[in-house]
Design a protein around this motif. Structure first.
Motif, PDB file in Angstrom:
ATOM      1  N   GLU A   1       0.752  -1.089   0.005  1.00 17.03           N
ATOM      2  CA  GLU A   1       0.093   0.013  -0.060  1.00 17.03           C
ATOM      3  C   GLU A   1       0.740   1.489   0.194  1.00 17.03           C
ATOM      4  OE1 GLU A   1      -3.650   2.217   2.377  1.00 17.03           O
ATOM      5  OE2 GLU A   1      -3.224   0.037   3.009  1.00 17.03           O
ATOM      6  N   THR A   2       0.522   1.930  -0.957  1.00 16.38           N
ATOM      7  CA  THR A   2       1.251   3.502  -1.091  1.00 16.38           C
ATOM      8  C   THR A   2       0.338   4.409  -0.730  1.00 16.38           C
ATOM      9  OG1 THR A   2       0.997   3.639  -3.456  1.00 16.38           O
ATOM     10  CG2 THR A   2       2.692   2.190  -2.637  1.00 16.38           C
ATOM     11  N   ARG A   3       0.747   5.687  -0.918  1.00 12.96           N
ATOM     12  CA  ARG A   3       0.075   6.704  -0.671  1.00 12.96           C
ATOM     13  C   ARG A   3      -1.285   6.839  -1.830  1.00 12.96           C
ATOM     14  NH1 ARG A   3       1.307  12.801  -2.818  1.00 12.96           N
ATOM     15  NH2 ARG A   3       0.610  11.763  -4.778  1.00 12.96           N
ATOM     16  N   ASP A   4      -0.886   6.177  -2.996  1.00  9.27           N
ATOM     17  CA  ASP A   4      -1.739   6.344  -4.253  1.00  9.27           C
ATOM     18  C   ASP A   4      -2.553   5.100  -4.356  1.00  9.27           C
ATOM     19  OD1 ASP A   4      -1.218   8.919  -4.853  1.00  9.27           O
ATOM     20  OD2 ASP A   4       0.428   8.278  -5.754  1.00  9.27           O
ATOM     21  N   VAL A   5      -2.179   4.010  -4.222  1.00  7.22           N
ATOM     22  CA  VAL A   5      -2.927   2.489  -4.554  1.00  7.22           C
ATOM     23  C   VAL A   5      -2.376   1.453  -3.570  1.00  7.22           C
ATOM     24  CG1 VAL A   5      -2.250   2.893  -7.032  1.00  7.22           C
ATOM     25  CG2 VAL A   5      -0.641   1.378  -5.735  1.00  7.22           C
ATOM     26  N   VAL A   6      -3.429   0.527  -3.539  1.00 11.78           N
ATOM     27  CA  VAL A   6      -3.302  -0.726  -2.830  1.00 11.78           C
ATOM     28  C   VAL A   6      -3.278  -1.670  -3.666  1.00 11.78           C
ATOM     29  CG1 VAL A   6      -4.298  -2.121  -0.744  1.00 11.78           C
ATOM     30  CG2 VAL A   6      -4.849   0.182  -0.859  1.00 11.78           C
ATOM     31  N   ALA A   7      -2.044  -2.422  -3.744  1.00 16.79           N
ATOM     32  CA  ALA A   7      -1.779  -3.436  -4.849  1.00 16.79           C
ATOM     33  C   ALA A   7      -1.666  -4.841  -3.927  1.00 16.79           C
ATOM     34  CB  ALA A   7      -0.296  -3.185  -5.469  1.00 16.79           C
ATOM     35  N   VAL A   8      -2.244  -5.880  -4.512  1.00 18.05           N
ATOM     36  CA  VAL A   8      -2.276  -7.223  -4.173  1.00 18.05           C
ATOM     37  C   VAL A   8      -1.458  -8.213  -4.936  1.00 18.05           C
ATOM     38  CG1 VAL A   8      -3.333  -9.033  -2.989  1.00 18.05           C
ATOM     39  CG2 VAL A   8      -4.159  -6.853  -2.550  1.00 18.05           C
ATOM     40  N   PHE A   9      -0.408  -8.592  -4.771  1.00 18.93           N
ATOM     41  CA  PHE A   9       0.313  -9.775  -5.484  1.00 18.93           C
ATOM     42  C   PHE A   9       0.030 -11.113  -4.986  1.00 18.93           C
ATOM     43  CE2 PHE A   9       2.606  -5.742  -6.428  1.00 18.93           C
ATOM     44  CZ  PHE A   9       2.787  -5.811  -7.567  1.00 18.93           C
TER      45      PHE A   9
ATOM     46  N   ALA B   1       3.248 -15.403  -9.397  1.00 27.70           N
ATOM     47  CA  ALA B   1       3.967 -13.891  -9.060  1.00 27.70           C
ATOM     48  C   ALA B   1       3.458 -13.011 -10.213  1.00 27.70           C
ATOM     49  CB  ALA B   1       5.516 -14.105  -9.464  1.00 27.70           C
ATOM     50  N   ARG B   2       2.032 -12.775  -9.686  1.00 26.94           N
ATOM     51  CA  ARG B   2       0.959 -12.064 -10.658  1.00 26.94           C
ATOM     52  C   ARG B   2       0.420 -10.912  -9.790  1.00 26.94           C
ATOM     53  NH1 ARG B   2      -2.079 -16.708 -13.511  1.00 26.94           N
ATOM     54  NH2 ARG B   2      -2.068 -17.393 -11.549  1.00 26.94           N
ATOM     55  N   LEU B   3      -0.155  -9.957 -10.400  1.00 23.56           N
ATOM     56  CA  LEU B   3      -0.891  -8.894  -9.658  1.00 23.56           C
ATOM     57  C   LEU B   3      -2.495  -9.162  -9.659  1.00 23.56           C
ATOM     58  CD1 LEU B   3      -0.819  -6.005  -8.523  1.00 23.56           C
ATOM     59  CD2 LEU B   3      -1.343  -5.178 -10.877  1.00 23.56           C
ATOM     60  N   LYS B   4      -2.975  -9.485  -8.525  1.00 19.94           N
ATOM     61  CA  LYS B   4      -4.471  -9.562  -8.688  1.00 19.94           C
ATOM     62  C   LYS B   4      -5.437  -8.741  -8.223  1.00 19.94           C
ATOM     63  CE  LYS B   4      -5.591 -12.486  -5.031  1.00 19.94           C
ATOM     64  NZ  LYS B   4      -5.911 -13.380  -4.212  1.00 19.94           N
ATOM     65  N   SER B   5      -4.829  -7.683  -7.614  1.00 18.66           N
ATOM     66  CA  SER B   5      -5.621  -6.428  -7.516  1.00 18.66           C
ATOM     67  C   SER B   5      -4.529  -5.126  -7.326  1.00 18.66           C
ATOM     68  CB  SER B   5      -6.316  -6.720  -5.963  1.00 18.66           C
ATOM     69  OG  SER B   5      -7.107  -5.404  -5.416  1.00 18.66           O
ATOM     70  N   TRP B   6      -5.535  -4.062  -7.989  1.00 18.77           N
ATOM     71  CA  TRP B   6      -4.709  -2.708  -8.088  1.00 18.77           C
ATOM     72  C   TRP B   6      -6.150  -1.761  -7.728  1.00 18.77           C
ATOM     73  CZ3 TRP B   6       0.253  -1.249  -8.537  1.00 18.77           C
ATOM     74  CH2 TRP B   6       0.583   0.190  -9.047  1.00 18.77           C
ATOM     75  N   ARG B   7      -5.855  -1.062  -6.526  1.00 20.93           N
ATOM     76  CA  ARG B   7      -6.942  -0.282  -6.309  1.00 20.93           C
ATOM     77  C   ARG B   7      -6.440   1.338  -6.171  1.00 20.93           C
ATOM     78  NH1 ARG B   7     -10.054  -2.077  -1.025  1.00 20.93           N
ATOM     79  NH2 ARG B   7      -7.913  -2.859  -0.567  1.00 20.93           N
ATOM     80  N   LEU B   8      -7.145   2.185  -6.484  1.00 17.22           N
ATOM     81  CA  LEU B   8      -6.711   3.504  -6.530  1.00 17.22           C
ATOM     82  C   LEU B   8      -7.508   4.346  -5.426  1.00 17.22           C
ATOM     83  CD1 LEU B   8      -7.057   4.357 -10.291  1.00 17.22           C
ATOM     84  CD2 LEU B   8      -5.111   3.416  -9.271  1.00 17.22           C
ATOM     85  N   LYS B   9      -6.617   4.711  -4.306  1.00 22.24           N
ATOM     86  CA  LYS B   9      -7.206   5.352  -3.354  1.00 22.24           C
ATOM     87  C   LYS B   9      -7.684   6.485  -3.394  1.00 22.24           C
ATOM     88  CE  LYS B   9      -4.203   4.642   0.323  1.00 22.24           C
ATOM     89  NZ  LYS B   9      -3.231   4.560   1.220  1.00 22.24           N
TER      90      LYS B   9
END
Length: 253
Positions: free
Chosen positions: A24-32, A37-45
């Protein structure tokens, strides 16, 4: 066709169980996921959906479609291994919200000589993901195609006034926007693109500075829930095959 069966080779470097890696960064919540080894979620805060939750951009309603950063090689069994194996993970952040750069490294190796490393770089304030993959079978390096899957996912607004998802290419100072009809006529494009990917009315996901590469687009229809009168959601999947193995690419999402 039925899915290829992964190799029965014994893992040498892997993880013992499937697990998620949250960044989780200031801008996104990412789940790998370490499964492939793939990206399953990319949410824009800073962009909220109809439920006032961070907007999800990864399509999650069609599990038969590939997750972002799925790899494909000509050998179907090896493709199944690369995307079904449990990768060992290093670099996962210990902070709830990271205050510095994150470098995730996923590695898998087995007794058949398959060796794959996937690296992701995220900044504490950015919508960019740096990505590099290295794949070898024995002493032979491979040049996998990187699949994103349906994009942009889970943006459910349907209106004749809202632009649907379409292919996007930029090179030599010119932008090409590809409709599903355009894609049906010519799904594959060769070039040295400044960026290539998919956009809709509000968002885009593109690979930046691809270098010489092939970009392939595919229309994907997401059926409505059973009993619903809503029309299917028409999305576009894309895949990028770099000309050289071990190429680093940045993705903007």
């Amino acid at each position: 066709p039925p899915a290829a069966t992964p190799s029965a080779a014994a893992p040498v470097v892997s993880d013992a169980a499937e697990r998620d890696v949250l960044v989780e960064t200031r801008d996104v919540v990412a789940v790998f996921t370490n499964r492939g080894a793939r990206l399953k979620s990319w949410r824009l805060k800073h962009f909220l959906d109809s439920s006032r939750q961070p907007q999800e951009l990864i399509e999650q309603k069609l599990p038969t479609q590939p997750l972002p950063f799925t790899l494909r090689v000509p050998n179907d069994a090896l493709t199944a291994t690369l995307n079904g194996a449990l990768y060992a993970v290093s670099g996962a952040p210990s902070e709830l919200v990271t205050s510095g750069p994150v470098d995730l490294r996923f590695e898998y190796r087995d007794s058949a000589g398959v060796h794959a490393v996937k690296e992701f770089h995220l900044q504490p304030s950015s919508y960019l993901v740096g990505f590099r993959s290295t794949v070898a079978e024995g002493d032979r390096p491979l040049n996998p195609t990187v699949l994103w899957g349906p994009a942009i996912g889970d943006v459910g607004e349907v209106s004749r006034y809202v632009a649907k998802a379409g292919g996007l290419l930029y090179q030599n100072g010119k932008v090409a926007r590809l409709t599903p009809a355009d894609i049906a006529k010519q799904p594959e494009h060769d070039g040295n693109f400044n960026y290539a990917g998919v956009e809709d009315n509000y968002f885009m996901t593109v690979a930046l500075g691809t270098g010489p590469s092939k970009v392939n687009f595919q229309p994907v229809s997401i059926p409505p829930p059973e009993g619903s009168k809503e029309p299917p959601r028409e999305l576009v999947a894309y895949a990028i095959e770099p000309a050289q193995p071990d190429a680093a690419t940045r993705f903007f999402v």
